[in-house]
Design an enzyme around this catalytic site. Structure first.
Site, PDB file in Angstrom:
ATOM      1  N   GLU A 211     -10.923  38.340  27.069  1.00  0.00           N
ATOM      2  CA  GLU A 211     -12.188  37.800  26.560  1.00  0.00           C
ATOM      3  C   GLU A 211     -12.494  36.451  27.171  1.00  0.00           C
ATOM      4  OE1 GLU A 211     -14.812  35.452  23.772  1.00  0.00           O
ATOM      5  OE2 GLU A 211     -12.795  35.026  24.516  1.00  0.00           O
ATOM      6  N   HIS A 322      -9.910  24.985  21.896  1.00  0.00           N
ATOM      7  CA  HIS A 322      -9.343  24.970  23.249  1.00  0.00           C
ATOM      8  C   HIS A 322      -8.427  23.763  23.468  1.00  0.00           C
ATOM      9  CE1 HIS A 322     -11.972  28.112  25.534  1.00  0.00           C
ATOM     10  NE2 HIS A 322     -11.618  28.516  24.325  1.00  0.00           N
TER      11      HIS A 322
END
Length: 347
Positions: A211, A322
């Protein structure tokens, strides 16, 4: 709440194209929960639970949960004669978050711990101008402490992940890879929560690959399944933190799951948004509508597969996405689980 399962999911390495360890963990965890389980050529784990009662008319409606397995990380691109490892990112990194990180280099023969730092001078011998420069991800190198022996054990293409444990901090959970092991956890726990519920729909849970590099596994999985409804399960931003304008915060932690209506990859089906919103209000499940100006998620792949599908996102607001300090609120995760279980039971 099964925190230990989430811990194992987050701490197991798996970057795009190297999701095999996560897939094996999930396969063991879901034993007996589905009527059919298979692995597609891309490496996504496709799980089907048949309808448990005859639909009022026609064939069972196909509802697909898309839960990507991969985390952002790196692949080894070169090993120098002295044993320094160069890497290429797979997924989006802000280089400001990469300084002085402990990492895990995973090979066919085993895992090796290392440290990641940018090439160049340390603070004691660098100039003020040199200290202002922010390196690119490609400028970072890994030192395994093995010296020249590193070339004997590390190969181009080996996987590199951040090496950090999951932590519970009050009502919060902090870990690397909450994006998107949260979705893997929800895909498993939602089916467990169904128990023996007699739903009319045919439920597909796709634990997808790659993804973070373009929804690749979700595209092939959705094309194979051809769902009527796609639920993209993911994290989203929670920028309810200092230095971010109120209009950009996306979600506020502790205020419920995110009902994701738009990002740069898809616009959710209006009717489906209203249906889930009404169900959440009826079941007293807290939620907040969410939009992103940029970014994408697997729900887009379901929406665009074959002749198309209705799609929406069910997301969990996450601070510091992230990074190795991704943070969620436990109540938001519970709300996401509750709405998925409620929706699947009635579908």
């Amino acid at each position: 709440m099964n925190i230990e399962l989430l811990r194992r999911l987050c701490e197991t390495p798996g970057v795009p194209g190297h999701e095999h360890r996560i897939r094996e963990l999930i396969e063991a965890e879901i034993e007996g929960l589905f009527d059919e389980v298979s692995v597609d050529p891309m490496g996504s784990l496709l799980c089907r639970r048949d309808s448990k009662k005859k639909p009022k008319k026609g064939a069972p409606k196909k509802i697909m949960l898309l839960c990507h397995m991969d985390e952002i990380g790196f692949l080894v691109s070169h090993v120098t004669e002295k044993g320094f490892v160069h890497v290429q990112p797979v997924g989006g990194f802000d280089a400001r978050n990469l300084f002085s990180r402990r990492v895990l280099v995973s090979t066919d023969e085993g895992d090796f711990k290392g440290v990641m730092n940018p090439g160049g001078k340390p603070v004691h011998i660098s100039s003020p101008e040199e200290r202002k420069k922010i390196p690119e991800p490609k400028d970072f190198v890994i030192d395994l402490g093995l010296g020249e022996k590193a070339k004997e054990v590390i190969k181009v293409g080996d996987m590199v992940t951040m090496d950090e444990p999951l932590l519970e901090m009050g009502d919060k959970i902090v870990s690397k890879a909450l994006d998107n092991r949260i979705a893997c956890w929800l895909g498993i726990e939602a089916i467990k929560a169904l128990g023996k519920a007699k739903h009319e729909c045919e439920i597909h849970v796709a634990f997808t690959c790659q993804e973070e590099v373009g929804l690749r596994g979700a595209r092939t999985a959705a094309f194979a399944i051809k769902p009527d409804i796609g639920l993209g399960i993911d994290v989203t931003l929670a920028c309810d933190t200092p230095g971010v304008p109120e209009q950009d915060r996306t979600t506020v932690q502790g205020e419920g799951f995110g009902l994701h209506v738009k990002d740069s990859s898809f616009i959710a089906d209006r009717g489906l948004v209203k249906e889930i919103e009404a169900l959440a209000e009826k079941e007293k499940i807290p939620f907040q509508r969410t939009m992103l100006a940029a970014g994408g998620q697997d729900g887009a792949a379901a929406q665009q597969a074959a002749a198309g599908a209705k799609a929406v996102g069910i997301v969990v607001g996450t601070r510091y996405i992230h990074t190795v300090t991704e943070m969620i609120h436990k109540s938001d995760l519970q709300a996401a689980l509750d709405i998925l279980a409620a929706y699947l039971k009635k579908a």
